[in-house]
Design a protein around this motif. Sequence first.
Motif, PDB file in Angstrom:
ATOM      1  N   TYR A 272       0.857  -1.184   0.000  1.00 18.75           N
ATOM      2  CA  TYR A 272       0.000   0.000   0.000  1.00 18.75           C
ATOM      3  C   TYR A 272       0.897   1.240   0.000  1.00 18.75           C
ATOM      4  O   TYR A 272       1.116   1.868   1.031  1.00 18.75           O
ATOM      5  N   PRO A 273       1.447   1.607  -1.157  1.00 15.22           N
ATOM      6  CA  PRO A 273       2.401   2.715  -1.241  1.00 15.22           C
ATOM      7  C   PRO A 273       1.739   4.067  -1.014  1.00 15.22           C
ATOM      8  O   PRO A 273       0.526   4.218  -1.161  1.00 15.22           O
ATOM      9  N   ALA A 274       2.566   5.040  -0.677  1.00 18.24           N
ATOM     10  CA  ALA A 274       2.065   6.368  -0.338  1.00 18.24           C
ATOM     11  C   ALA A 274       2.141   7.318  -1.524  1.00 18.24           C
ATOM     12  O   ALA A 274       2.968   7.180  -2.416  1.00 18.24           O
ATOM     13  N   GLU A 275       1.242   8.311  -1.498  1.00 20.03           N
ATOM     14  CA  GLU A 275       1.255   9.406  -2.457  1.00 20.03           C
ATOM     15  C   GLU A 275       1.272  10.718  -1.678  1.00 20.03           C
ATOM     16  O   GLU A 275       0.537  10.887  -0.704  1.00 20.03           O
ATOM     17  N   VAL A 276       2.128  11.638  -2.103  1.00 19.21           N
ATOM     18  CA  VAL A 276       2.173  12.974  -1.513  1.00 19.21           C
ATOM     19  C   VAL A 276       1.365  13.904  -2.403  1.00 19.21           C
ATOM     20  O   VAL A 276       1.662  14.050  -3.592  1.00 19.21           O
ATOM     21  N   ASP A 277       0.321  14.513  -1.856  1.00 18.74           N
ATOM     22  CA  ASP A 277      -0.454  15.489  -2.615  1.00 18.74           C
ATOM     23  C   ASP A 277      -0.281  16.862  -1.970  1.00 18.74           C
ATOM     24  O   ASP A 277      -0.416  17.022  -0.761  1.00 18.74           O
ATOM     25  N   VAL A 278       0.041  17.845  -2.796  1.00 23.47           N
ATOM     26  CA  VAL A 278       0.324  19.188  -2.299  1.00 23.47           C
ATOM     27  C   VAL A 278       0.009  20.177  -3.411  1.00 23.47           C
ATOM     28  O   VAL A 278       0.057  19.842  -4.596  1.00 23.47           O
ATOM     29  N   SER A 279      -0.340  21.402  -3.046  1.00 19.08           N
ATOM     30  CA  SER A 279      -0.663  22.419  -4.036  1.00 19.08           C
ATOM     31  C   SER A 279       0.498  23.379  -4.225  1.00 19.08           C
ATOM     32  O   SER A 279       1.249  23.670  -3.299  1.00 19.08           O
ATOM     33  N   ILE A 280       0.635  23.892  -5.437  1.00 16.29           N
ATOM     34  CA  ILE A 280       1.694  24.834  -5.749  1.00 16.29           C
ATOM     35  C   ILE A 280       1.448  26.189  -5.087  1.00 16.29           C
ATOM     36  O   ILE A 280       2.354  27.014  -4.967  1.00 16.29           O
ATOM     37  N   ARG A 281       0.203  26.385  -4.619  1.00 13.89           N
ATOM     38  CA  ARG A 281      -0.200  27.599  -3.909  1.00 13.89           C
ATOM     39  C   ARG A 281      -0.790  27.206  -2.553  1.00 13.89           C
ATOM     40  O   ARG A 281      -1.051  26.024  -2.306  1.00 13.89           O
ATOM     41  N   PRO A 282      -1.054  28.185  -1.672  1.00 15.38           N
ATOM     42  CA  PRO A 282      -1.654  27.834  -0.373  1.00 15.38           C
ATOM     43  C   PRO A 282      -2.998  27.130  -0.500  1.00 15.38           C
ATOM     44  O   PRO A 282      -3.303  26.214   0.259  1.00 15.38           O
ATOM     45  N   GLY A 283      -3.813  27.545  -1.458  1.00 14.75           N
ATOM     46  CA  GLY A 283      -5.114  26.920  -1.652  1.00 14.75           C
ATOM     47  C   GLY A 283      -5.095  25.898  -2.761  1.00 14.75           C
ATOM     48  O   GLY A 283      -4.142  25.806  -3.547  1.00 14.75           O
ATOM     49  N   TRP A 284      -6.179  25.112  -2.839  1.00 14.82           N
ATOM     50  CA  TRP A 284      -6.297  24.103  -3.902  1.00 14.82           C
ATOM     51  C   TRP A 284      -6.962  24.684  -5.137  1.00 14.82           C
ATOM     52  O   TRP A 284      -6.699  24.240  -6.252  1.00 14.82           O
ATOM     53  N   PHE A 285      -7.832  25.679  -4.932  1.00 13.21           N
ATOM     54  CA  PHE A 285      -8.440  26.384  -6.058  1.00 13.21           C
ATOM     55  C   PHE A 285      -7.768  27.742  -6.227  1.00 13.21           C
ATOM     56  O   PHE A 285      -7.110  28.239  -5.318  1.00 13.21           O
TER      57      PHE A 285
END
Length: 470
Positions: A272-285
């Motif tokens: 069950y490998p991990a994924e890192v999710d992050v936004s290039i800005r503070p918000g997602w939109f």
Amino acid sequence: MKQLDERLINIVPSERQVMLQKTEFYAFFHFTVNTFTGTEWGYGTESPEIFNPDQMDAEQWIQAIKAAGMKGAILTCKHHDGFCLWPSKYTNHSVKYSPYGNGNGDIVKEVSDACKKAGLKFGIYLSPWDRNQETYGQGQAYDDYFVAQLTELLTGYGDIFSVWFDGACGEGSNGKKQVYDWQRYYDTVRNHMPDACISVSGPDVRWCGNEAGDTRPSEWSVVPADLSVAERIAALSQHADDPSFRQRVISSMEEDLGSRERLAQEQHLIWYPAEVDVSIRPGWFYHPQEDNKVRSLENLMDIYEKSVGGNTTLLLNIPPMPNGLLHEEDVKRLQELGGEIQKRYGKNLTEGAEILVKGQNEWNAVRSVYQDDYETCCHGNGPKAEFKISWKTPQKISAVILKENILKSQRIEAFEILSMRNGSPVSIYKGTTVGYKKIARFPQIESDILIIQILDSRIEPVLSFIGIYE
């Protein structure tokens, strides 16, 4: 210990999990009515009339992420507000009832087509939480609705490499919460798109534990099976737009998911490998006030090296503007990122090196770790192994990439990199896990000999690739 190790190395990835780990780095596009209202989580009451990206250019999005070295993209086809970026037959809350394309628009098709044209993979995000749908909270009636929409996406847009679910679970328009029929959702994906990974609230890929880009020093892919249900439990899921989810880092209590000590008493284990999710800005939109808050190149490289180079994949969000374009600052940073990755890791110094592996009493040449594939690999002799990389002239070196053959599971527990100075070995890097890929970065040295010691592994290490970089 040997009995435990033999049990652990029997846990291996599926073909779809190997596919995703090889994808390494891919994009998230958060785009919906929120883009036009300036919110992060919509309420489901927004009029479709506000959605009109009059300069929409999906090819601009895809060319920008391709320049960064990404190999795929995932689109938020429907977020918590319930607005659909495709003309779903099952709701009026969609792009079909917006001014965009005079009611003939289909953002999902545009993005999937742009991915195909550029040779990138396409994935979908579909929020199980729908704040607009009146059947939400009514059990099977809503599950029927959700599966119908999921089926539209799985059958109408070609190959899909990732189906991304989150565990957000709040109230719908009727004030009720839904108990998601996860197994039915998974069966729908497996039926229509069997090669797709079901990510985060799913059986194939797990969340790293935060949205800040933080990673564990030792990331294991063989973990307790119970982790696969954690994100699906409503009590543990996100119920409100809480910025702390985008800022928190991994606590010490969560750091150890797969050591021998952690797994010794576990009855059921999974890959069950991990994924890192992050936004290039503070918000997602997209928010115009964040135009001067795009992550720096240094910060993005740090996240890239710790995630892609730390046995996880990296999902980087780039939010389009209301006009349907990516902001020039985001595009610029992506170009810089791709250039820096190529600069650091574009030339492998092993091409002019001799690589030897230590046998019982002598060093033997090894060719199986030059190529980055699983066709050839080098087995250790017991839980340890030692490699010597040498050049005819000293080389400037600041990074080493190690990769295990994960088709044989994840095995390495500890390693050390040394350089030779005046005939004596000097330690320049100490690490723990390797897994799919480990980027070991250190202050630049100049040396004609590197020693890589695998100090501990489960049964024996199976190394598939060694890369050395300036």
